[in-house]
Scaffold this motif. Structure first.
Motif, PDB file in Angstrom:
ATOM      1  N   ASN A 118       0.872  -1.173   0.000  1.00  0.00           N
ATOM      2  CA  ASN A 118       0.000   0.000   0.000  1.00  0.00           C
ATOM      3  C   ASN A 118       0.912   1.228   0.000  1.00  0.00           C
ATOM      4  O   ASN A 118       1.723   1.379   0.932  1.00  0.00           O
ATOM      5  CB  ASN A 118      -0.864  -0.023   1.267  1.00  0.00           C
ATOM      6  CG  ASN A 118      -1.742   1.194   1.438  1.00  0.00           C
ATOM      7  OD1 ASN A 118      -1.823   2.055   0.575  1.00  0.00           O
ATOM      8  ND2 ASN A 118      -2.399   1.287   2.584  1.00  0.00           N
ATOM      9  N   HIS A 134      -3.504  -6.928   3.250  1.00  0.00           N
ATOM     10  CA  HIS A 134      -4.131  -6.963   1.925  1.00  0.00           C
ATOM     11  C   HIS A 134      -3.927  -8.307   1.211  1.00  0.00           C
ATOM     12  O   HIS A 134      -4.221  -8.419   0.025  1.00  0.00           O
ATOM     13  CB  HIS A 134      -3.575  -5.845   1.042  1.00  0.00           C
ATOM     14  CG  HIS A 134      -4.065  -4.481   1.422  1.00  0.00           C
ATOM     15  ND1 HIS A 134      -3.311  -3.605   2.182  1.00  0.00           N
ATOM     16  CD2 HIS A 134      -5.229  -3.840   1.157  1.00  0.00           C
ATOM     17  CE1 HIS A 134      -3.986  -2.478   2.355  1.00  0.00           C
ATOM     18  NE2 HIS A 134      -5.156  -2.602   1.755  1.00  0.00           N
ATOM     19  N   LEU A 171      -6.630  -9.809  -0.977  1.00  0.00           N
ATOM     20  CA  LEU A 171      -7.090  -8.970  -2.081  1.00  0.00           C
ATOM     21  C   LEU A 171      -6.077  -9.007  -3.223  1.00  0.00           C
ATOM     22  O   LEU A 171      -5.811  -8.014  -3.882  1.00  0.00           O
ATOM     23  CB  LEU A 171      -7.301  -7.525  -1.592  1.00  0.00           C
ATOM     24  CG  LEU A 171      -8.395  -7.351  -0.544  1.00  0.00           C
ATOM     25  CD1 LEU A 171      -8.404  -5.921  -0.021  1.00  0.00           C
ATOM     26  CD2 LEU A 171      -9.764  -7.718  -1.107  1.00  0.00           C
ATOM     27  N   THR A 196      -1.897  -8.857  10.693  1.00  0.00           N
ATOM     28  CA  THR A 196      -2.951  -8.904   9.676  1.00  0.00           C
ATOM     29  C   THR A 196      -4.319  -8.830  10.346  1.00  0.00           C
ATOM     30  O   THR A 196      -4.435  -8.757  11.573  1.00  0.00           O
ATOM     31  CB  THR A 196      -2.831 -10.166   8.808  1.00  0.00           C
ATOM     32  OG1 THR A 196      -3.688 -10.034   7.670  1.00  0.00           O
ATOM     33  CG2 THR A 196      -3.194 -11.417   9.579  1.00  0.00           C
ATOM     34  N   LYS A 227      -9.691  -5.544   6.063  1.00  0.00           N
ATOM     35  CA  LYS A 227      -9.574  -4.999   4.707  1.00  0.00           C
ATOM     36  C   LYS A 227     -10.313  -5.868   3.693  1.00  0.00           C
ATOM     37  O   LYS A 227     -11.042  -5.360   2.839  1.00  0.00           O
ATOM     38  CB  LYS A 227      -8.103  -4.877   4.315  1.00  0.00           C
ATOM     39  CG  LYS A 227      -7.435  -3.619   4.815  1.00  0.00           C
ATOM     40  CD  LYS A 227      -7.988  -2.378   4.120  1.00  0.00           C
ATOM     41  CE  LYS A 227      -7.339  -1.127   4.658  1.00  0.00           C
ATOM     42  NZ  LYS A 227      -7.874  -0.667   5.962  1.00  0.00           N
ATOM     43  N   ALA A 228     -10.126  -7.175   3.756  1.00  0.00           N
ATOM     44  CA  ALA A 228     -10.686  -8.052   2.733  1.00  0.00           C
ATOM     45  C   ALA A 228     -12.178  -8.292   2.899  1.00  0.00           C
ATOM     46  O   ALA A 228     -12.828  -8.826   1.988  1.00  0.00           O
ATOM     47  CB  ALA A 228      -9.945  -9.387   2.729  1.00  0.00           C
ATOM     48  N   THR A 236      -4.917  -5.206  -3.611  1.00  0.00           N
ATOM     49  CA  THR A 236      -5.559  -4.065  -2.961  1.00  0.00           C
ATOM     50  C   THR A 236      -6.679  -3.516  -3.841  1.00  0.00           C
ATOM     51  O   THR A 236      -6.901  -3.979  -4.965  1.00  0.00           O
ATOM     52  CB  THR A 236      -4.586  -2.914  -2.586  1.00  0.00           C
ATOM     53  OG1 THR A 236      -4.315  -2.100  -3.727  1.00  0.00           O
ATOM     54  CG2 THR A 236      -3.302  -3.448  -2.002  1.00  0.00           C
ATOM     55  N   TYR A 237      -7.362  -2.481  -3.333  1.00  0.00           N
ATOM     56  CA  TYR A 237      -8.360  -1.760  -4.130  1.00  0.00           C
ATOM     57  C   TYR A 237      -7.967  -0.290  -4.241  1.00  0.00           C
ATOM     58  O   TYR A 237      -8.792   0.605  -4.219  1.00  0.00           O
ATOM     59  CB  TYR A 237      -9.767  -1.926  -3.546  1.00  0.00           C
ATOM     60  CG  TYR A 237      -9.912  -1.698  -2.065  1.00  0.00           C
ATOM     61  CD1 TYR A 237     -10.006  -0.411  -1.538  1.00  0.00           C
ATOM     62  CD2 TYR A 237      -9.977  -2.767  -1.185  1.00  0.00           C
ATOM     63  CE1 TYR A 237     -10.157  -0.200  -0.180  1.00  0.00           C
ATOM     64  CE2 TYR A 237     -10.135  -2.564   0.181  1.00  0.00           C
ATOM     65  CZ  TYR A 237     -10.222  -1.281   0.676  1.00  0.00           C
ATOM     66  OH  TYR A 237     -10.380  -1.075   2.029  1.00  0.00           O
ATOM     67  N   ASN A 277      -9.213   5.118  -4.249  1.00  0.00           N
ATOM     68  CA  ASN A 277      -9.891   3.923  -3.753  1.00  0.00           C
ATOM     69  C   ASN A 277     -10.993   3.539  -4.744  1.00  0.00           C
ATOM     70  O   ASN A 277     -11.936   4.307  -4.950  1.00  0.00           O
ATOM     71  CB  ASN A 277     -10.470   4.228  -2.374  1.00  0.00           C
ATOM     72  CG  ASN A 277     -11.308   3.102  -1.796  1.00  0.00           C
ATOM     73  OD1 ASN A 277     -11.653   2.142  -2.475  1.00  0.00           O
ATOM     74  ND2 ASN A 277     -11.665   3.236  -0.534  1.00  0.00           N
TER      75      ASN A 277
END
Length: 397
Positions: free
Chosen positions: A179, A210, A213, A238, A242-243, A328-329, A373
């Motif tokens: 990230n 992440h 993802l 972790t 996020k996921a 990631t997104y 994002n």
């Protein structure tokens, strides 16, 4: 002209903006009403149904008392099981400890393992709360710049080796998947880092939030799974947040590889760093045990969206440098070739009414970069992209 909205994927592509703005979460609540937010790393999608059901069940049975976890929460064995099933990593449940979020995990490990003035290596650009944590804790940041190559973002291993040696650094914070660039390190790259860590006796704090993802054709490999030596020197941090879009449940895990650090952690007063909420544990377990179908649909949507950004940037903002994220997104865009006379985040907000993230909080030499994002519906993303293109003087579509 904006593309006509497609039918999309149920549960992901039919978002009500009024409902989003009505949430109390910072992403939609803080910006003005005419601003579309694409900044903080929360998704716009509804909570996964298995998580909602599990939380409702706990509340309906009035199960909000003190949990009976004499040997730690069920997250410990659930984490070990998920690592084995997903990555072939034989993580030890006995080495897992719960914390309220990932930043607290990092701060606690740094508190136990380092002191004021100690050097800590970290990739640049990087997640702003990590960098601000290091500064606030008076740790000396050793920046390891990511290199923008024709093949995507890469780590400079010679620079890492030299910087660690010159600084006397004994700790590295490794963000993988990365990230904000979305880079997933390959087995060979992780092996290079492992060799440097072994050569200089580094503690590796590996942020892998992440990991789930990661897109097809790329594979996340837990750093601690590389070898016995890597396992002994790695602390893995972790969370399911996020996921599965669960930031507010405040639940994360830390897997301690080094015996000394685990002993230090367990020697602390039991509630000094807070305790994780039972509802956070329930939500995380529901996500890990029953949320995989939802997550597969999520990755389909995110894969489509990351490709949409690539196509729009290529066709309408061709001067901007951008690499398709491998996980990631989050899209990391270099607007410097546009020659703007002001920070792009400010220009896009003023002229396009879209709130992005970017610039100096991500580290040295990041002015002119923005992070977008894209965890939203097809229709909202197209509106965001249209506004960004117009604000930056892009070509007609």
């Amino acid at each position: 002209m904006r593309p006509a909205p497609a039918r999309g994927i149920p549960g992901f592509d039919h978002l009500d903006l009024d409902r989003l703005r009505g949430r109390g979460s910072v992403k939609w609540h803080r910006p003005e009403r005419d601003v579309l937010p694409a900044w903080v790393a929360d998704m716009d999608f509804p909570t996964p149904p298995p998580v909602v059901a599990a939380l409702h069940e706990a509340v309906d049975r009035h199960d909000l008392g003190y949990p009976d976890w004499p040997d730690g929460s069920p997250l410990r064995s659930a984490f070990a099981k998920r690592m084995a099933e997903r990555h072939g990593w034989a993580a030890s449940a006995h080495r897992v400890r719960e914390q309220t979020d990932l930043i607290q995990c990092l701060q606690l490990v740094l508190h136990l393992a380092t002191s004021d003035g100690d050097a800590v290596a970290v990739q640049i650009p990087n997640y702003p709360p990590f960098l601000s944590t290091l500064r606030t804790m008076s740790r000396r940041i050793v920046p390891i710049p990511m290199k923008d190559t024709d093949d995507g973002w890469r780590m400079d291993f010679a620079a890492l080796d030299t910087a660690v040696k010159r600084s006397g650094c004994k700790t590295i914070v490794l963000v993988n998947p990365h990230n904000p660039t979305g880079r997933v390190l390959t087995p060979d790259e992780l092996g290079e880092i492992a060799a440097i860590a072994r050569r200089h006796d580094l503690l590796v704090i590996s942020d892998e939030i992440h990991a789930e993802l990661t897109y097809t054709a790329h594979r996340h490999i837990p750093f601690a799974s590389l070898s016995d030596d890597a396992a002994r020197r790695t602390v893995t941090v972790t969370s399911a947040t996020k996921a599965f879009n669960l930031a507010a449940i405040r639940c994360a895990v830390t897997h301690y590889g080094p015996d000394r650090l685990l002993a230090l952690r367990d020697a602390q007063p039991p509630d000094l760093y807070g305790t994780v909420s039972p509802l956070g544990v329930i939500a995380t377990l529901a996500a890990w045990e029953h949320g995989d179908a939802w997550q597969r649909d999520l990755l389909t949507v995110l894969d489509r969206n990351r490709r949409r950004i690539r196509d729009v940037v290529r066709d309408r903002l061709p001067l901007i440098r951008h690499h398709l994220p491998e996980a990631t997104y989050l899209a990391w865009l270099d607007t410097r070739p546009l020659g703007l006379d002001e920070p792009p985040v400010e220009k896009v907000l003023r002229d396009g009414r879209v709130l992005l993230d970017g610039g100096a909080p991500f580290g040295p030499d990041t002015e002119g970069f923005v992070r977008l994002n894209f965890a939203t519906s097809q229709q909202v993303l197209d509106e965001i992209l249209g506004r960004v293109v117009d604000a930056l003087g892009g070509q007609e579509g």
